[in-house]
Design a protein around this motif. Sequence first.
Motif, PDB file in Angstrom:
ATOM      1  N   TRP A   1       0.901  -1.170   0.035  1.00 36.82           N
ATOM      2  CA  TRP A   1       0.016   0.140  -0.037  1.00 36.82           C
ATOM      3  C   TRP A   1       0.940   1.379  -0.051  1.00 36.82           C
ATOM      4  N   ALA A   2       1.793   1.058   0.577  1.00 37.33           N
ATOM      5  CA  ALA A   2       2.851   2.435   0.683  1.00 37.33           C
ATOM      6  C   ALA A   2       3.409   2.836  -0.762  1.00 37.33           C
ATOM      7  N   LYS A   3       3.424   2.050  -1.619  1.00 33.93           N
ATOM      8  CA  LYS A   3       3.589   2.396  -3.353  1.00 33.93           C
ATOM      9  C   LYS A   3       2.491   2.494  -3.937  1.00 33.93           C
ATOM     10  N   ASP A   4       1.390   2.584  -3.298  1.00 37.93           N
ATOM     11  CA  ASP A   4      -0.101   2.805  -4.265  1.00 37.93           C
ATOM     12  C   ASP A   4      -0.300   4.400  -4.112  1.00 37.93           C
ATOM     13  N   GLY A   5       0.620   5.125  -3.998  1.00 38.83           N
ATOM     14  CA  GLY A   5       0.065   6.664  -4.173  1.00 38.83           C
ATOM     15  C   GLY A   5      -0.630   6.983  -5.291  1.00 38.83           C
ATOM     16  N   ASP A   6      -0.112   6.640  -6.249  1.00 36.13           N
ATOM     17  CA  ASP A   6      -0.646   7.022  -7.655  1.00 36.13           C
ATOM     18  C   ASP A   6      -2.377   6.313  -7.649  1.00 36.13           C
ATOM     19  N   TYR A   7      -2.674   5.263  -7.124  1.00 35.07           N
ATOM     20  CA  TYR A   7      -3.570   4.763  -7.112  1.00 35.07           C
ATOM     21  C   TYR A   7      -4.694   5.560  -6.404  1.00 35.07           C
ATOM     22  N   TYR A   8      -4.368   5.779  -5.334  1.00 34.63           N
ATOM     23  CA  TYR A   8      -5.267   6.692  -4.221  1.00 34.63           C
ATOM     24  C   TYR A   8      -5.440   8.137  -5.046  1.00 34.63           C
ATOM     25  N   ARG A   9      -4.213   8.654  -5.641  1.00 36.27           N
ATOM     26  CA  ARG A   9      -4.416   9.962  -6.200  1.00 36.27           C
ATOM     27  C   ARG A   9      -5.539   9.818  -7.251  1.00 36.27           C
ATOM     28  N   GLU A  10      -5.370   8.918  -8.149  1.00 35.50           N
ATOM     29  CA  GLU A  10      -6.271   8.745  -9.442  1.00 35.50           C
ATOM     30  C   GLU A  10      -7.693   8.279  -8.688  1.00 35.50           C
ATOM     31  N   LEU A  11      -7.978   7.442  -7.723  1.00 30.50           N
ATOM     32  CA  LEU A  11      -9.390   7.185  -7.041  1.00 30.50           C
ATOM     33  C   LEU A  11      -9.919   8.550  -6.712  1.00 30.50           C
ATOM     34  N   THR A  12      -9.083   9.305  -6.044  1.00 31.83           N
ATOM     35  CA  THR A  12      -9.575  10.485  -5.403  1.00 31.83           C
ATOM     36  C   THR A  12     -10.157  11.549  -6.430  1.00 31.83           C
ATOM     37  N   LYS A  13      -9.502  11.475  -7.657  1.00 29.98           N
ATOM     38  CA  LYS A  13      -9.763  12.321  -8.817  1.00 29.98           C
ATOM     39  C   LYS A  13     -10.907  11.769  -9.572  1.00 29.98           C
ATOM     40  N   GLN A  14     -11.006  10.515  -9.948  1.00 34.38           N
ATOM     41  CA  GLN A  14     -11.997   9.995 -10.545  1.00 34.38           C
ATOM     42  C   GLN A  14     -13.238  10.102  -9.941  1.00 34.38           C
ATOM     43  N   GLU A  15     -13.225   9.643  -8.813  1.00 32.35           N
ATOM     44  CA  GLU A  15     -14.503   9.840  -7.932  1.00 32.35           C
ATOM     45  C   GLU A  15     -14.681  10.967  -7.441  1.00 32.35           C
ATOM     46  N   ARG A  16     -14.047  11.854  -7.502  1.00 32.37           N
ATOM     47  CA  ARG A  16     -14.183  13.309  -6.681  1.00 32.37           C
ATOM     48  C   ARG A  16     -14.549  13.310  -5.346  1.00 32.37           C
TER      49      ARG A  16
END
Length: 179
Positions: A50-65
Amino acid sequence: MTESSDTPGDFPATGRLAAIDFGSVRIGIAICDPDRILASPLEVHSASEWAKDGDYYRELTKQERIAAFVVGLPIHLDGGESEKSLQAREFARWLSVETGKPVRLFDERFTTADANNRMRAAGYTRQGKKKRLDAVAALVILESFIEACRYRGELVGEPLGEPSEETPGDTPSKGESIG
């Protein structure tokens, strides 16, 4: 990215929330609508790195607003915390830094049992439950958080930071965590 402060004024009163059921194998994610009326399980994500998944969570935040996150905090029945609690706190701080969004910790006692009951009632097979359980547990966390905020008329849960200095078994102070 800089770490966001987490005071009640920083946590938005409206906007989509995402709840996280943090586990060592899987991370369940649920979201709600901007008015915080309807919530639904979104997905289950691997927790292996999970500590390497920053891109995933940033994209999730953006896509799902997503306006803010609620992370489930595992608490023992006596109110004490465990190693898993410390890991959830670490994840929550990391998530706030990575996404730039405010994060609240919320007592997740009984959420997995509630999720299991819901899935059993819905007729999920054992294999189907395994794939969705963590997302449904995140849904239970999110629904409980939203309902507790409405009922109490204030922001509930716990801001990021170190564990409170309460002794195990103490009840949280007003405006903090309820379960």
